[in-house]
Design a protein around this motif. Structure first.
Motif, PDB file in Angstrom:
ATOM      1  N   SER A 128       5.528   9.528   0.643  1.00 17.50           N
ATOM      2  CA  SER A 128       5.740   8.043   0.513  1.00 17.50           C
ATOM      3  C   SER A 128       6.727   7.993  -0.811  1.00 17.50           C
ATOM      4  O   SER A 128       6.291   8.514  -1.762  1.00 17.50           O
ATOM      5  N   ALA A 129       7.881   7.192  -0.677  1.00 22.64           N
ATOM      6  CA  ALA A 129       8.674   7.258  -1.985  1.00 22.64           C
ATOM      7  C   ALA A 129       8.018   6.441  -2.975  1.00 22.64           C
ATOM      8  O   ALA A 129       8.027   6.996  -4.245  1.00 22.64           O
ATOM      9  N   TYR A 130       7.240   5.422  -2.867  1.00 24.28           N
ATOM     10  CA  TYR A 130       6.749   4.522  -3.715  1.00 24.28           C
ATOM     11  C   TYR A 130       5.522   5.652  -4.416  1.00 24.28           C
ATOM     12  O   TYR A 130       5.332   5.373  -5.609  1.00 24.28           O
ATOM     13  N   CYS A 131       4.829   6.082  -3.631  1.00 21.26           N
ATOM     14  CA  CYS A 131       3.451   7.077  -4.170  1.00 21.26           C
ATOM     15  C   CYS A 131       4.023   8.305  -4.894  1.00 21.26           C
ATOM     16  O   CYS A 131       3.374   8.669  -6.020  1.00 21.26           O
ATOM     17  N   GLU A 132       5.075   8.565  -4.290  1.00 19.51           N
ATOM     18  CA  GLU A 132       6.044  10.074  -4.917  1.00 19.51           C
ATOM     19  C   GLU A 132       6.300   9.605  -6.356  1.00 19.51           C
ATOM     20  O   GLU A 132       6.123  10.415  -7.419  1.00 19.51           O
ATOM     21  N   LYS A 133       6.948   8.514  -6.658  1.00 19.18           N
ATOM     22  CA  LYS A 133       7.300   8.039  -8.030  1.00 19.18           C
ATOM     23  C   LYS A 133       6.318   7.437  -8.668  1.00 19.18           C
ATOM     24  O   LYS A 133       6.396   7.516  -9.962  1.00 19.18           O
ATOM     25  N   ASN A 134       5.451   6.592  -8.401  1.00 27.43           N
ATOM     26  CA  ASN A 134       4.540   5.931  -9.248  1.00 27.43           C
ATOM     27  C   ASN A 134       2.970   6.324  -8.953  1.00 27.43           C
ATOM     28  O   ASN A 134       2.278   5.863  -9.820  1.00 27.43           O
ATOM     29  N   GLY A 135       2.874   7.381  -8.208  1.00 28.24           N
ATOM     30  CA  GLY A 135       1.360   8.049  -8.128  1.00 28.24           C
ATOM     31  C   GLY A 135       0.632   7.127  -7.230  1.00 28.24           C
ATOM     32  O   GLY A 135      -0.605   7.427  -7.113  1.00 28.24           O
ATOM     33  N   THR A 136       0.949   5.902  -6.582  1.00 28.50           N
ATOM     34  CA  THR A 136       0.387   4.733  -5.966  1.00 28.50           C
ATOM     35  C   THR A 136       1.215   4.118  -5.201  1.00 28.50           C
ATOM     36  O   THR A 136       2.479   3.935  -5.380  1.00 28.50           O
ATOM     37  N   GLU A 137       0.821   3.467  -4.077  1.00 31.73           N
ATOM     38  CA  GLU A 137       1.504   2.532  -3.232  1.00 31.73           C
ATOM     39  C   GLU A 137       1.716   1.273  -3.881  1.00 31.73           C
ATOM     40  O   GLU A 137       0.601   1.132  -4.986  1.00 31.73           O
ATOM     41  N   PRO A 138       2.390   0.367  -3.619  1.00 37.21           N
ATOM     42  CA  PRO A 138       2.365  -1.010  -4.422  1.00 37.21           C
ATOM     43  C   PRO A 138       0.954  -1.775  -3.895  1.00 37.21           C
ATOM     44  O   PRO A 138       0.445  -1.429  -2.964  1.00 37.21           O
ATOM     45  N   ASN A 139       0.645  -2.668  -4.633  1.00 36.15           N
ATOM     46  CA  ASN A 139      -0.618  -3.459  -4.627  1.00 36.15           C
ATOM     47  C   ASN A 139      -0.381  -4.147  -3.319  1.00 36.15           C
ATOM     48  O   ASN A 139      -1.567  -4.364  -2.729  1.00 36.15           O
ATOM     49  N   TYR A 140       0.680  -4.827  -2.741  1.00 38.90           N
ATOM     50  CA  TYR A 140       0.778  -5.577  -1.734  1.00 38.90           C
ATOM     51  C   TYR A 140       2.357  -5.428  -1.265  1.00 38.90           C
ATOM     52  O   TYR A 140       3.332  -5.458  -2.194  1.00 38.90           O
ATOM     53  N   THR A 141       2.687  -5.554  -0.155  1.00 38.98           N
ATOM     54  CA  THR A 141       3.996  -6.038   0.378  1.00 38.98           C
ATOM     55  C   THR A 141       4.139  -7.020   1.545  1.00 38.98           C
ATOM     56  O   THR A 141       5.042  -7.504   1.972  1.00 38.98           O
ATOM     57  N   ASN A 142       2.895  -7.463   1.745  1.00 37.41           N
ATOM     58  CA  ASN A 142       2.755  -8.852   2.748  1.00 37.41           C
ATOM     59  C   ASN A 142       1.810  -9.676   2.364  1.00 37.41           C
ATOM     60  O   ASN A 142       0.549  -9.437   1.891  1.00 37.41           O
ATOM     61  N   PHE A 143       2.234 -10.650   2.546  1.00 36.95           N
ATOM     62  CA  PHE A 143       1.177 -11.861   1.912  1.00 36.95           C
ATOM     63  C   PHE A 143       1.229 -13.132   2.851  1.00 36.95           C
ATOM     64  O   PHE A 143       2.400 -13.642   2.846  1.00 36.95           O
ATOM     65  N   ALA A 144       0.417 -13.427   3.623  1.00 36.37           N
ATOM     66  CA  ALA A 144       0.474 -14.813   4.759  1.00 36.37           C
ATOM     67  C   ALA A 144      -0.838 -14.990   4.944  1.00 36.37           C
ATOM     68  O   ALA A 144      -1.858 -14.227   5.056  1.00 36.37           O
ATOM     69  N   SER A 145      -0.984 -16.221   5.038  1.00 37.15           N
ATOM     70  CA  SER A 145      -2.187 -17.002   5.391  1.00 37.15           C
ATOM     71  C   SER A 145      -2.160 -17.806   6.655  1.00 37.15           C
ATOM     72  O   SER A 145      -1.205 -18.861   6.841  1.00 37.15           O
ATOM     73  N   THR A 146      -2.741 -17.382   7.773  1.00 34.43           N
ATOM     74  CA  THR A 146      -2.667 -18.053   8.885  1.00 34.43           C
ATOM     75  C   THR A 146      -4.260 -18.321   9.439  1.00 34.43           C
ATOM     76  O   THR A 146      -5.351 -17.793   8.700  1.00 34.43           O
ATOM     77  N   SER A 147      -4.241 -19.051  10.309  1.00 27.07           N
ATOM     78  CA  SER A 147      -5.832 -19.329  11.070  1.00 27.07           C
ATOM     79  C   SER A 147      -6.678 -18.308  11.361  1.00 27.07           C
ATOM     80  O   SER A 147      -7.601 -18.062  11.119  1.00 27.07           O
ATOM     81  N   GLN A 148      -6.091 -17.225  11.711  1.00 21.98           N
ATOM     82  CA  GLN A 148      -6.497 -15.850  12.194  1.00 21.98           C
ATOM     83  C   GLN A 148      -6.796 -14.760  11.060  1.00 21.98           C
ATOM     84  O   GLN A 148      -7.967 -14.222  10.920  1.00 21.98           O
ATOM     85  N   THR A 149      -5.934 -14.883  10.099  1.00 25.40           N
ATOM     86  CA  THR A 149      -6.114 -14.109   8.781  1.00 25.40           C
ATOM     87  C   THR A 149      -5.750 -14.754   7.570  1.00 25.40           C
ATOM     88  O   THR A 149      -4.756 -14.675   6.911  1.00 25.40           O
ATOM     89  N   PRO A 150      -6.787 -15.435   7.214  1.00 23.44           N
ATOM     90  CA  PRO A 150      -6.552 -16.379   6.003  1.00 23.44           C
ATOM     91  C   PRO A 150      -6.156 -15.571   4.538  1.00 23.44           C
ATOM     92  O   PRO A 150      -7.006 -14.568   4.484  1.00 23.44           O
ATOM     93  N   ASN A 151      -5.254 -15.768   3.903  1.00 22.65           N
ATOM     94  CA  ASN A 151      -5.067 -15.218   2.669  1.00 22.65           C
ATOM     95  C   ASN A 151      -4.828 -13.519   2.732  1.00 22.65           C
ATOM     96  O   ASN A 151      -5.427 -12.899   1.869  1.00 22.65           O
ATOM     97  N   PHE A 152      -4.176 -13.196   3.916  1.00 23.55           N
ATOM     98  CA  PHE A 152      -3.993 -11.753   4.057  1.00 23.55           C
ATOM     99  C   PHE A 152      -3.172 -11.385   2.954  1.00 23.55           C
ATOM    100  O   PHE A 152      -1.901 -11.722   2.925  1.00 23.55           O
ATOM    101  N   CYS A 153      -3.496 -10.266   2.363  1.00 25.68           N
ATOM    102  CA  CYS A 153      -2.674  -9.619   1.182  1.00 25.68           C
ATOM    103  C   CYS A 153      -2.828  -8.150   1.166  1.00 25.68           C
ATOM    104  O   CYS A 153      -3.913  -7.682   0.858  1.00 25.68           O
ATOM    105  N   ALA A 154      -1.799  -7.306   1.613  1.00 24.39           N
ATOM    106  CA  ALA A 154      -1.868  -5.739   1.617  1.00 24.39           C
ATOM    107  C   ALA A 154      -0.692  -5.230   1.847  1.00 24.39           C
ATOM    108  O   ALA A 154       0.626  -5.668   1.879  1.00 24.39           O
ATOM    109  N   THR A 155      -0.537  -3.761   1.601  1.00 22.84           N
ATOM    110  CA  THR A 155       0.756  -3.089   1.638  1.00 22.84           C
ATOM    111  C   THR A 155       0.593  -2.508   3.357  1.00 22.84           C
ATOM    112  O   THR A 155      -0.383  -2.121   3.684  1.00 22.84           O
ATOM    113  N   LEU A 156       1.708  -2.923   3.926  1.00 26.01           N
ATOM    114  CA  LEU A 156       1.994  -2.491   5.280  1.00 26.01           C
ATOM    115  C   LEU A 156       3.427  -1.817   5.424  1.00 26.01           C
ATOM    116  O   LEU A 156       3.631  -1.457   6.652  1.00 26.01           O
TER     117      LEU A 156
END
Length: 259
Positions: A186-214
């Motif tokens: 992974s480019a981010y993991c290779e450069k920073n030593g870890t993946e980003p804290n998140y790349t997706n943030f969406a709040s819906t009725s099925q997944t409220p306050n979903f925040c994760a790296t996808l």
């Protein structure tokens, strides 16, 4: 700069004709384009179980029928996998007289059937290695899995499938065998030593306050990550998209040196 856009709209009216695409500078030398339905590719490695005949087969079918009435029906992840239309795009280009393959894929969002996501992840990874045939490649997209989940580990950890095998099918004989020795970085993991804290943030009725790296930029072969686009540590606002974020996904980016 002028670009040419190579795309596949594999979706339908229900999902606004979802698709994937790659914008390539018009000045870049393009050698080949491939549009591969992962479901069709998997289907080519599968044959329905041979139907048995005779008295014992009749007894077996009767028992299966009775059991099916008494328990919740099981879902065959392989059957789900071949019914998905998600398409892998792979372009071969020439940069500084060196071949480079560039791919993109949008993983089926099937959190309730994780085995199907594992199957697709493995097949997409193996196809990129097969098409690149020893040359370096980049594979980017929305993969719909987190860094700590099995699909991520399947494609980034050598021999991981020796410990977590692909699921069995109750309907098909499957000849596909994943290559657990070929893995992605992974480019981010290779450069920073870890993946980003998140790349997706969406709040819906099925997944409220979903925040994760996808979302990820994977690569393999003689490539060096020069830099990656800085991303915020925490989201702002209540949900994306909003006035300053046109998508629920953040833009990710990386620059590479072709060795």
């Amino acid at each position: 700069m002028n670009y040419k856009f190579y795309h596949s709209l594999y979706g339908n009216r229900y999902n606004d004709y979802m698709g994937v695409g790659i914008a390539l500078p018009a000045s870049m030398q393009l050698i080949s384009t491939d549009f591969i339905s992962i479901g069709d590719c998997l289907r080519s490695t599968m044959e329905p179980h041979e139907k048995q005949t005779g008295f014992f087969a009749w007894c077996h079918d009767l028992c299966e029928f009775i059991l099916a009435r008494c328990k919740k029906p099981t879902i065959d992840p392989w059957n789900v996998a071949i019914c998905r239309n998600n398409t892998l795009i792979c372009l071969q280009v020439i940069i500084d007289d060196k071949p480079l393959y560039i791919g993109t894929y949008h993983m089926p969002c099937l959190y309730s059937i994780p085995d199907t996501m594992i199957i697709h992840s493995s097949m997409v990874k193996d196809l990129m290695f097969q098409m690149a045939a020893g040359h370096p490649f980049i594979l980017a997209g929305d993969f719909n899995f987190k860094p700590n989940e099995i699909p991520y580990r399947v494609i980034t950890e050598k021999s991981y499938l020796n410990h977590v095998r692909l699921p069995n099918s109750n309907q098909y004989e499957v000849s596909y065998r994943p290559n657990g020795e070929q893995i992605l970085k992974s480019a981010y993991c290779e450069k920073n030593g870890t993946e980003p804290n998140y790349t997706n943030f969406a709040s819906t009725s099925q997944t409220p306050n979903f925040c994760a790296t996808l979302d990820y930029i994977f690569f393999a072969g003689n490539l060096h990550v020069n830099k990656v686009l800085d991303l915020p540590d925490h989201p702002t606002g209540e949900s994306y998209p909003d006035e300053t974020h046109p998508s629920d996904h953040l833009m990710i980016a990386a620059s590479f040196q072709l060795l």
